[in-house]
Design a protein around this motif. Sequence first.
Motif, PDB file in Angstrom:
ATOM      1  N   MET A   1      -6.790 -72.452  20.830  1.00 54.75           N
ATOM      2  CA  MET A   1      -7.724 -72.125  19.763  1.00 54.75           C
ATOM      3  C   MET A   1      -8.890 -73.094  19.773  1.00 54.75           C
ATOM      4  O   MET A   1      -9.490 -73.367  18.757  1.00 54.75           O
ATOM      5  CB  MET A   1      -7.013 -72.158  18.403  1.00 54.75           C
ATOM      6  N   LYS A   2      -9.179 -73.651  20.871  1.00 56.42           N
ATOM      7  CA  LYS A   2     -10.302 -74.581  20.936  1.00 56.42           C
ATOM      8  C   LYS A   2     -11.563 -73.879  20.486  1.00 56.42           C
ATOM      9  O   LYS A   2     -11.943 -72.850  20.993  1.00 56.42           O
ATOM     10  CB  LYS A   2     -10.475 -75.093  22.368  1.00 56.42           C
ATOM     11  N   ARG A   3     -12.192 -74.391  19.426  1.00 53.88           N
ATOM     12  CA  ARG A   3     -13.438 -73.806  18.946  1.00 53.88           C
ATOM     13  C   ARG A   3     -14.535 -74.220  19.903  1.00 53.88           C
ATOM     14  O   ARG A   3     -14.958 -75.358  19.933  1.00 53.88           O
ATOM     15  CB  ARG A   3     -13.757 -74.298  17.531  1.00 53.88           C
ATOM     16  N   LEU A   4     -14.996 -73.283  20.703  1.00 55.96           N
ATOM     17  CA  LEU A   4     -15.990 -73.611  21.722  1.00 55.96           C
ATOM     18  C   LEU A   4     -17.280 -74.002  21.051  1.00 55.96           C
ATOM     19  O   LEU A   4     -17.893 -73.226  20.337  1.00 55.96           O
ATOM     20  CB  LEU A   4     -16.213 -72.401  22.634  1.00 55.96           C
ATOM     21  N   LEU A   5     -17.711 -75.220  21.271  1.00 56.08           N
ATOM     22  CA  LEU A   5     -18.938 -75.717  20.665  1.00 56.08           C
ATOM     23  C   LEU A   5     -20.095 -75.332  21.558  1.00 56.08           C
ATOM     24  O   LEU A   5     -20.566 -76.106  22.369  1.00 56.08           O
ATOM     25  CB  LEU A   5     -18.862 -77.241  20.504  1.00 56.08           C
ATOM     26  N   GLY A 261      -2.586 -71.265  19.352  1.00 54.12           N
ATOM     27  CA  GLY A 261      -3.365 -70.068  19.083  1.00 54.12           C
ATOM     28  C   GLY A 261      -3.899 -70.018  17.672  1.00 54.12           C
ATOM     29  O   GLY A 261      -4.753 -69.175  17.356  1.00 54.12           O
ATOM     30  N   HIS A 262      -3.422 -70.908  16.826  1.00 49.81           N
ATOM     31  CA  HIS A 262      -3.864 -70.936  15.430  1.00 49.81           C
ATOM     32  C   HIS A 262      -4.334 -72.334  15.014  1.00 49.81           C
ATOM     33  O   HIS A 262      -5.378 -72.491  14.403  1.00 49.81           O
ATOM     34  CB  HIS A 262      -2.734 -70.476  14.501  1.00 49.81           C
TER      35      HIS A 262
END
Length: 318
Positions: A1-5, A261-262
Amino acid sequence: MKRLLFVGVLIASFMVQAHAQKVGKLSNVTNLTRDGLRYENPRWSPDGSKIAFTEFGYDNLYVINADGASRVQVSSASGVGYMYQWSADSKEILVRDTRWGNSDEGMKRSHAIWAVDMTGKKVKMSEDAEYMQPAAWRYSASGAKMIAAPDAKPIARQGLSFLSRSIATKALAQPANKISFYVDGCDLYIVDVFGKKKLINKGESFCPSLSPDGKKVAFNQMNDVCVMNIDGSGKKVIGRGFNPVWANDSQIVFERTEDDGHVYTSGELYIANIDGTGIKAITSTKGMIEMCPSISPDGKKIVFSSFLDGQIYVADFE
């Protein structure tokens, strides 16, 4: 769930100078924050006296002294914590805010670039646009502060503090005040002093960070940390990781996180040589998930956030 910056314009670690090789040891880890809110993305001021950080999700922006004293909230705008940038004299921070309003087609998003000082005073630096990446500071020989923004129309404004002659001379000599980066949702571009961009890497790229000598860029391509020359040549995949920053011209520090995933389930900070050797964990704690590293201008300290408690920590860095 890495928030792609997905990074727009960035001069990450422009305050980090060329320092001696690091052995990758942290000591004296202490809290800078200790409350019920959750924070992320701490960044040192160029003079090393302050640290800015944002709430989780990039809303609101705070500044605290490096010793943990005198915390102030300098902005309550939405999205200001996304790739903000300190000015060379540590007096203002360049931010992109996000606003939503009604239109005939429904809710409409607007962005603008602002400079905010340590009292929260704002100076608008660009016209509004529905889509806009963050901008980067640029400076004139007289000490005037300007911006380079590939997709934002700059506005010449009064009200900003001027750089002193000594700081302006130093700022103009730093590669990071002439070079920044832009991601269009996928590919990585280099941006010159006029805001013009040139493609240097095709593929899902984000979190670019310029080396202190201005010769290389560290960045993410998907889940891997990469290093390459700023002309796009010589790309080296270092390995899995996110949010790389430079410890010196030959070493980078980055986070390596896992998720289900969360939510994030684990995470540590790592150091590596830019040739891919010497990869070493510099944290190993059960009570933290270390993320978002930033190294002090003198190279002696590191600040980071912990996902588990949402707080900001600072430590000595050898």
